[in-house]
Design a protein around this motif. Structure first.
Motif, short mmCIF file in Angstrom:
data_model
loop_
_atom_site.label_atom_id
_atom_site.label_comp_id
_atom_site.label_asym_id
_atom_site.label_seq_id
_atom_site.Cartn_x
_atom_site.Cartn_y
_atom_site.Cartn_z
N ARG A 253 0.81 -1.19 -0.17
CA ARG A 253 -0.02 0.06 -0.02
C ARG A 253 1.02 1.42 -0.08
N ARG A 256 2.19 1.86 -3.43
CA ARG A 256 1.12 2.36 -4.25
C ARG A 256 0.87 3.84 -4.15
N GLU A 257 0.91 4.18 -2.58
CA GLU A 257 0.76 5.68 -2.46
C GLU A 257 1.72 6.49 -3.09
N ARG A 260 1.37 7.32 -6.56
CA ARG A 260 0.41 8.45 -6.72
C ARG A 260 1.06 9.76 -6.29
#
Length: 466
Positions: A253, A256-257, A260
């Motif tokens: 996670r 993935r952040e 972004r």
């Protein structure tokens, strides 16, 4: 600036930020663990381990034969140990940070790894003679543990401060570290200098100094663990899951952040480059000076000289950290970091081409002291503003892969160049590529946009209470 106090952003008790007692407890950990940074990494252990290894296998003899890929020599043994520790951290630290964010174990995990590191550091006292391989192993364990505690330590910065106080608290945390590390270094300098009068062998004085670093670290860390507060509530593990498996999923996670948050990712990449350069200069400086000014000339290394020059760096760096805090206030944090990196590149060039005497070593050390605290403290506080709330330890787990005394590519490059050429000067010059790459990437990064993308405020916005 006047601090604005906001409740902590967590699921736990609404503990107030900018609490003086808790901020002091956080800063005192830098005082505690800087004993490892100064006495072990930067000053004594590298030259000591290198010398006892050379006594067994020769000046640049083979420690480990790696076959077709080369060999680890006595000169490259210590930088290789640093690289191994950091390589392992690449896999360990981000996962530990993810576990800390998911659970309420951040403080407990920090204490656990702190005292593993303390134990490994104290055991370095027994490294002598042919036990150089044990010394390398203990250093790897201690450095791994040191890096793990810094993940959790940095993760507390957002918990205990508001955005407008980050530069100040981060810089003063480093100032505490330079002072604490400097005080112990001064005591160790007196011990090594007085070894003959005290009837001690010089190597015994060094070994006692290594022991003192572990004791200092463990003793003052007790204050930190007595004052820092846990803010998150305990979360129930999903059925069939352990903290380890949750840690891996949370790590995914985090990445993935990061994907972004493109500007945060770009900053982190730039940081990994320039901080690798900084940390390699710090960790290899004592070996560089010992080999170039003493061993290469057939002289016995003057341990007192090394201790005294690094003692000066510790105390002058206090003022350097506070100076760059003020520069950041006047021209912005990013601009202040860029100025420090240009000066770091100048240090590398000076060491390669102009350092030939102990007097010239003092000149280089003064410039290192001025930029050391500012570049590190401001980099940490700027990155802390780019982290989404509740993800501090996870992001700092990645950040710590290249934090103080735990760089990876830098020591690997340094060790490879010195093993191939036998020249510490060429090894030092090779580090300039890390500073150039870091300067370019940081210059092209929109740090204000990175802060807003993470849902946080700029310092001036926080000061206005927006």
């Amino acid at each position: 600036m006047t601090a604005t106090k906001h409740p902590a952003k967590s699921e736990g008790p609404a503990l107030q930020k900018n609490n003086p007692r808790e901020v002091f407890g956080w800063k005192i950990y830098d005082w505690a663990n800087s004993a490892f940074s100064t006495t072990i990494v930067s000053t004594l252990f590298g030259p000591y381990l290198t010398e006892i290894t050379q006594q067994v296998v020769g000046e640049n003899g083979i420690v480990v034969n790696l076959g077709p890929v080369g060999a680890i020599t006595s000169k490259s043994f210590f930088p290789t140990c640093v690289s191994v520790a950091v390589f392992l951290q690449i896999f360990l630290l981000p996962t530990l940070g993810a576990v800390a964010d998911y659970s309420n174990l951040k403080k407990k995990m920090m204490a656990l790894f702190c005292y593993i590191g303390v134990a490994a550091t104290c055991l370095m006292f027994f490294v002598s003679g042919r036990l150089y391989l044990l010394g390398g192993l203990l250093f790897i364990v201690a450095n791994l543990s040191f890096g793990a505690t810094i993940v959790f330590y940095n993760g507390f910065l957002n918990d205990i401060t508001t955005e407008d106080q980050r530069d100040k608290v981060s810089s003063r945390g480093f100032a505490y570290g330079y002072l604490g590390g400097g005080v112990l270094l001064a005591l160790n300098f007196l011990l090594v200098k007085s070894a003959g009068r005290l009837g001690l062998d010089p190597y015994m004085a060094v070994r006692l100094s290594l022991l003192s670093a572990g004791v200092w670290w463990g003793m003052f860390a007790l204050i930190t663990f007595a004052t820092l507060k846990t803010r998150t509530t305990e979360k129930a593990l999903p059925p069939g899951k352990t903290y380890l498996t949750v840690g891996f999923s949370e790590l995914g996670r985090t990445f993935r952040e990061l994907a972004r948050l493109r500007h945060t990712l770009r900053y982190l990449i730039g940081y990994l480059f320039f901080n690798d350069g900084i940390q390699t200069v710090i960790s290899m400086a004592s070996v560089f000076l010992a080999q170039e000014l003493f061993v290469a000339r057939g002289l016995k290394t003057d341990q007192s000289f090394l201790l005294l020059i690094f003692l000066m760096v510790q105390f002058v760096a206090i003022f350097g950290a506070l100076l760059f805090e003020r520069i950041a206030y006047l021209i912005g944090t990013k601009s202040a970091i860029l100025i420090s990196l240009v000066l770091w590149a100048g240090v590398v060039i000076y060491g390669y081409g102009f350092l030939h005497t102990t007097s010239e070593a003092w000149i280089m050390a003064i410039f290192i002291a001025i930029v050391l605290g500012g570049s590190q403290a401001l980099s940490r506080s700027l990155f802390s503003r780019m982290i989404p709330a509740g993800r501090e330890a996870s992001f700092f787990g990645i950040y710590e892969v290249s934090e103080r005394g735990t760089s990876w590519l830098g020591p690997l490059t340094f060790g490879a160049v010195v093993a191939a050429t036998g020249s510490y000067r060429q090894a030092l010059l090779s580090l300039i590529i890390f500073f150039i790459a870091g300067i370019i990437i940081l210059y092209l990064t929109d740090t204000n946009k990175a802060i807003h993308e993470a849902g946080n405020l700029l310092p001036e916005e926080a000061a206005r209470g927006e």
